[in-house]
Design a protein around this motif. Structure first.
Motif, PDB file in Angstrom:
ATOM      1  N   PHE A  65       0.854  -1.185   0.000  1.00 10.42           N
ATOM      2  CA  PHE A  65       0.000   0.000   0.000  1.00 10.42           C
ATOM      3  C   PHE A  65       0.894   1.241   0.000  1.00 10.42           C
ATOM      4  O   PHE A  65       1.711   1.416   0.909  1.00 10.42           O
ATOM      5  CB  PHE A  65      -0.890   0.021   1.244  1.00 10.42           C
ATOM      6  CG  PHE A  65      -2.027  -0.960   1.218  1.00 10.42           C
ATOM      7  CD1 PHE A  65      -2.081  -1.993   0.304  1.00 10.42           C
ATOM      8  CD2 PHE A  65      -3.071  -0.835   2.126  1.00 10.42           C
ATOM      9  CE1 PHE A  65      -3.131  -2.892   0.286  1.00 10.42           C
ATOM     10  CE2 PHE A  65      -4.128  -1.723   2.127  1.00 10.42           C
ATOM     11  CZ  PHE A  65      -4.168  -2.757   1.200  1.00 10.42           C
ATOM     12  N   LYS A  66       0.734   2.075  -1.004  1.00  9.85           N
ATOM     13  CA  LYS A  66       1.498   3.325  -1.076  1.00  9.85           C
ATOM     14  C   LYS A  66       0.580   4.482  -0.684  1.00  9.85           C
ATOM     15  O   LYS A  66      -0.436   4.743  -1.335  1.00  9.85           O
ATOM     16  CB  LYS A  66       2.062   3.539  -2.486  1.00  9.85           C
ATOM     17  CG  LYS A  66       2.924   4.787  -2.606  1.00  9.85           C
ATOM     18  CD  LYS A  66       3.557   4.923  -3.990  1.00  9.85           C
ATOM     19  CE  LYS A  66       4.749   3.997  -4.132  1.00  9.85           C
ATOM     20  NZ  LYS A  66       5.511   4.291  -5.387  1.00  9.85           N
ATOM     21  N   ILE A  67       0.944   5.164   0.414  1.00 12.72           N
ATOM     22  CA  ILE A  67       0.137   6.245   0.981  1.00 12.72           C
ATOM     23  C   ILE A  67       0.863   7.573   0.777  1.00 12.72           C
ATOM     24  O   ILE A  67       2.067   7.679   1.046  1.00 12.72           O
ATOM     25  CB  ILE A  67      -0.107   6.015   2.487  1.00 12.72           C
ATOM     26  CG1 ILE A  67      -0.723   4.635   2.726  1.00 12.72           C
ATOM     27  CG2 ILE A  67      -0.997   7.120   3.059  1.00 12.72           C
ATOM     28  CD1 ILE A  67      -2.048   4.408   2.038  1.00 12.72           C
ATOM     29  N   TYR A  68       0.138   8.573   0.320  1.00  8.89           N
ATOM     30  CA  TYR A  68       0.708   9.897   0.060  1.00  8.89           C
ATOM     31  C   TYR A  68       0.274  10.858   1.168  1.00  8.89           C
ATOM     32  O   TYR A  68      -0.928  11.139   1.335  1.00  8.89           O
ATOM     33  CB  TYR A  68       0.243  10.405  -1.300  1.00  8.89           C
ATOM     34  CG  TYR A  68       0.717   9.542  -2.443  1.00  8.89           C
ATOM     35  CD1 TYR A  68       1.956   9.775  -3.044  1.00  8.89           C
ATOM     36  CD2 TYR A  68      -0.053   8.475  -2.902  1.00  8.89           C
ATOM     37  CE1 TYR A  68       2.410   8.967  -4.081  1.00  8.89           C
ATOM     38  CE2 TYR A  68       0.384   7.663  -3.939  1.00  8.89           C
ATOM     39  CZ  TYR A  68       1.622   7.917  -4.522  1.00  8.89           C
ATOM     40  OH  TYR A  68       2.072   7.108  -5.544  1.00  8.89           O
ATOM     41  N   GLU A  69       1.250  11.333   1.924  1.00 10.74           N
ATOM     42  CA  GLU A  69       0.955  12.195   3.067  1.00 10.74           C
ATOM     43  C   GLU A  69       0.115  13.402   2.676  1.00 10.74           C
ATOM     44  O   GLU A  69      -0.810  13.791   3.392  1.00 10.74           O
ATOM     45  CB  GLU A  69       2.261  12.657   3.719  1.00 10.74           C
ATOM     46  CG  GLU A  69       2.067  13.554   4.927  1.00 10.74           C
ATOM     47  CD  GLU A  69       3.380  14.048   5.507  1.00 10.74           C
ATOM     48  OE1 GLU A  69       3.355  15.095   6.179  1.00 10.74           O
ATOM     49  OE2 GLU A  69       4.416  13.396   5.294  1.00 10.74           O
ATOM     50  N   GLN A  70       0.423  14.000   1.525  1.00  9.22           N
ATOM     51  CA  GLN A  70      -0.280  15.218   1.119  1.00  9.22           C
ATOM     52  C   GLN A  70      -1.745  14.973   0.760  1.00  9.22           C
ATOM     53  O   GLN A  70      -2.516  15.924   0.640  1.00  9.22           O
ATOM     54  CB  GLN A  70       0.447  15.870  -0.055  1.00  9.22           C
ATOM     55  CG  GLN A  70       1.799  16.482   0.333  1.00  9.22           C
ATOM     56  CD  GLN A  70       2.400  17.291  -0.796  1.00  9.22           C
ATOM     57  OE1 GLN A  70       2.365  16.891  -1.951  1.00  9.22           O
ATOM     58  NE2 GLN A  70       2.963  18.441  -0.453  1.00  9.22           N
ATOM     59  N   MET A  71      -2.134  13.707   0.592  1.00 14.74           N
ATOM     60  CA  MET A  71      -3.522  13.390   0.263  1.00 14.74           C
ATOM     61  C   MET A  71      -4.366  13.094   1.494  1.00 14.74           C
ATOM     62  O   MET A  71      -5.586  12.955   1.388  1.00 14.74           O
ATOM     63  CB  MET A  71      -3.566  12.195  -0.709  1.00 14.74           C
ATOM     64  CG  MET A  71      -2.901  12.466  -2.048  1.00 14.74           C
ATOM     65  SD  MET A  71      -2.809  10.984  -3.114  1.00 14.74           S
ATOM     66  CE  MET A  71      -4.542  10.721  -3.492  1.00 14.74           C
ATOM     67  N   LEU A  72      -3.735  12.974   2.663  1.00 12.72           N
ATOM     68  CA  LEU A  72      -4.484  12.631   3.873  1.00 12.72           C
ATOM     69  C   LEU A  72      -5.454  13.755   4.240  1.00 12.72           C
ATOM     70  O   LEU A  72      -5.065  14.935   4.266  1.00 12.72           O
ATOM     71  CB  LEU A  72      -3.530  12.388   5.040  1.00 12.72           C
ATOM     72  CG  LEU A  72      -2.610  11.174   4.922  1.00 12.72           C
ATOM     73  CD1 LEU A  72      -1.612  11.160   6.084  1.00 12.72           C
ATOM     74  CD2 LEU A  72      -3.403   9.875   4.898  1.00 12.72           C
ATOM     75  N   PRO A  73      -6.704  13.425   4.540  1.00 13.35           N
ATOM     76  CA  PRO A  73      -7.692  14.457   4.891  1.00 13.35           C
ATOM     77  C   PRO A  73      -7.627  14.807   6.378  1.00 13.35           C
ATOM     78  O   PRO A  73      -8.064  14.039   7.227  1.00 13.35           O
ATOM     79  CB  PRO A  73      -9.025  13.781   4.542  1.00 13.35           C
ATOM     80  CG  PRO A  73      -8.776  12.317   4.780  1.00 13.35           C
ATOM     81  CD  PRO A  73      -7.317  12.081   4.450  1.00 13.35           C
ATOM     82  N   TYR A  74      -7.061  15.942   6.698  1.00 12.82           N
ATOM     83  CA  TYR A  74      -6.986  16.348   8.102  1.00 12.82           C
ATOM     84  C   TYR A  74      -6.959  17.860   8.207  1.00 12.82           C
ATOM     85  O   TYR A  74      -6.569  18.573   7.270  1.00 12.82           O
ATOM     86  CB  TYR A  74      -5.752  15.744   8.781  1.00 12.82           C
ATOM     87  CG  TYR A  74      -4.418  16.286   8.316  1.00 12.82           C
ATOM     88  CD1 TYR A  74      -3.806  17.352   8.979  1.00 12.82           C
ATOM     89  CD2 TYR A  74      -3.760  15.741   7.219  1.00 12.82           C
ATOM     90  CE1 TYR A  74      -2.576  17.853   8.561  1.00 12.82           C
ATOM     91  CE2 TYR A  74      -2.537  16.232   6.788  1.00 12.82           C
ATOM     92  CZ  TYR A  74      -1.957  17.284   7.467  1.00 12.82           C
ATOM     93  OH  TYR A  74      -0.740  17.790   7.035  1.00 12.82           O
TER      94      TYR A  74
END
Length: 245
Positions: free
Chosen positions: A154-163
């Motif tokens: 799983f590749k997760i992009y920090e800038q896409m996290l909704p916060y």
């Protein structure tokens, strides 16, 4: 339907008991759930245990059907509860808008479930390939979902996290890294999903509560890869709440 078991201290007042039951019934009404019974016993502290009883149809989704090319996504906003807890119990005097403080603290006292989104996904089962929730922390749940899908990472992009970006201010005031809020706290009561990319494109206008945060890639290492704001890749450390430990 649900049944509720309660353990209450001997000095627990009738007014407090009525308020607790009123809160349970309020949430039952909000989500169209029937409280059908339960049990009460005595303990040194307040303990509540709920058991849900229901049925599923053929569209139920499990942990183990993700495929390379799927979108990884969450519902809602990540880290709100962690920020709310620190506003209540930690360094609460931080320079953010009062309205945001109220919103974050309300996420602790009055959690919301992605009920309408879940209903839509149930009615369109081809969108979701696998799913879990984020009650034990995003990192922990990503690790669990990844482990159940062999030959995938799983590749997760920090800038896409909704916060909420002001969570950084709260984290700084409490001498914590932002990742402690986003990945390791939990209690979000949101969904973690892998989505068929073409099916998601067809329906995304009806799924405004869902935010893509990454992608499933073919990889025998079965790991969660975090891509930070500078494009640097690292393996995300998997930890979070662990039951019975």
């Amino acid at each position: 339907a649900i049944v509720i078991s309660l353990a209450l201290p001997g000095d627990f007042s009738v007014d407090d008991f009525d308020a607790l039951v009123d809160g349970i019934l309020y949430k039952c009404n909000e989500y169209d759930i029937t409280l059908i019974g339960g049990d009460i016993n005595e303990a040194d502290e307040v303990i509540t245990s709920a058991t849900a009883i229901g049925e599923v149809d053929g569209g139920v989704r499990f942990l183990n059907n993700a495929h390379p090319g799927d979108i990884i996504a969450t519902t809602g906003s990540i880290g709100d509860v962690a920020g709310g807890f620190d506003l209540i119990y930690g360094a609460g005097n931080v320079d953010i808008a009062d309205s945001l403080k109220d919103e974050l603290m309300d996420s602790v006292f009055n959690p919301k479930l992605p009920y309408k989104t879940a209903e839509y996904l149930r009615e369109h089962p081809s969108i979701v390939t696998s799913m879990s929730d984020i009650t034990d922390g995003l990192a922990s749940e990503l690790g669990c979902l990844c482990d159940n899908n062999k030959n995938c990472s799983f590749k997760i992009y920090e800038q896409m996290l909704p916060y909420e970006k002001d969570l950084q201010t709260i984290a700084d005031a409490n001498h914590k890294h932002l990742y402690e809020y986003l990945f390791y706290f939990g209690e979000e009561f949101e969904l973690l999903l892998t989505l068929n990319s073409s099916e998601y494109e067809k329906h995304k206008d009806m799924l405004d509560d869902i935010t893509p945060i990454g992608e499933v890639i073919e990889d025998s290492k079965n790991r969660v890869i975090l891509v930070d704001g500078n494009g640097h890749e690292s393996t995300l450390k998997i930890r979070g709440y662990e039951h019975l430990k």
